[in-house]
Design a protein around this motif. Sequence first.
Motif, PDB file in Angstrom:
ATOM      1  N   TYR A  71      -6.874   6.735   8.100  1.00 26.32           N
ATOM      2  CA  TYR A  71      -6.972   7.245   6.729  1.00 26.32           C
ATOM      3  C   TYR A  71      -8.439   7.370   6.349  1.00 26.32           C
ATOM      4  CZ  TYR A  71      -2.010   6.320   6.062  1.00 26.32           C
ATOM      5  OH  TYR A  71      -0.645   6.328   6.159  1.00 26.32           O
ATOM      6  N   ARG A  88       0.811  -1.219   0.000  1.00 22.27           N
ATOM      7  CA  ARG A  88       0.000   0.000   0.000  1.00 22.27           C
ATOM      8  C   ARG A  88       0.840   1.262   0.000  1.00 22.27           C
ATOM      9  NH1 ARG A  88      -2.283  -3.946   3.049  1.00 22.27           N
ATOM     10  NH2 ARG A  88      -4.178  -4.716   2.106  1.00 22.27           N
ATOM     11  N   TYR A 128      -7.566   0.445   7.251  1.00 24.46           N
ATOM     12  CA  TYR A 128      -7.010   1.745   6.865  1.00 24.46           C
ATOM     13  C   TYR A 128      -7.276   2.776   7.964  1.00 24.46           C
ATOM     14  CZ  TYR A 128     -11.786   2.489   5.067  1.00 24.46           C
ATOM     15  OH  TYR A 128     -13.142   2.600   4.924  1.00 24.46           O
TER      16      TYR A 128
END
Length: 195
Positions: free
Chosen positions: A150, A86, A147
């Motif tokens: 984020y 990522r 995530y």
Amino acid sequence: MASYIEYEGDAEDQEHSKIGGSALLPEAIKWPIDRHGRKMLFLASLSSQLLKAQCDIVIPEDQVLSIFCPYERDNIECAIDMARGRETGCVIAHFAKEPRQEFNDPIAEVKKLVLNEDVETDEDEFSEDLDDKIGGNPNWLQDRFDYTGYDFVLQISGLYFGKIIPTHKHIFMGGMFYVFYHPSDNKGLVTLQYS
């Protein structure tokens, strides 16, 4: 508020919410490079107004969020890197400056991002609804990844992308491209998933 994305052709390179063309990256910011030391492809930029309205992400007015990814024509290694790691792309907010291009195989066509607000998006993370969209929740092709910290920005279908940008149709190798952003650190994540 999530919205599906459509693309209008023949947009100006100065457009703040676009796919393709040149980055509006200031000269003071080095052009992003991939893990092999190669300059990355400028993919898209999103205006501060669009980010606030669709993703509830606040960056200073007159800034754009630029998205770069590794790409080399006829080399599937770049797509594999994005699917496995990522930290392969670059997502950064900055003040919009004059269009600048340092990548050797840019997306020459500039398409303006337009919201399709006539259709309600499917916000089930494991929905089979896999259209290009901005904001809301990602629609995962595989397992959800964490995530935390984020914000989800957008997803782009590699199959659809190949129809609107045929010169770079293999960039995502038919997978789903996801973009996330961490406003306080001014950095993002990109990843690809395949069904």
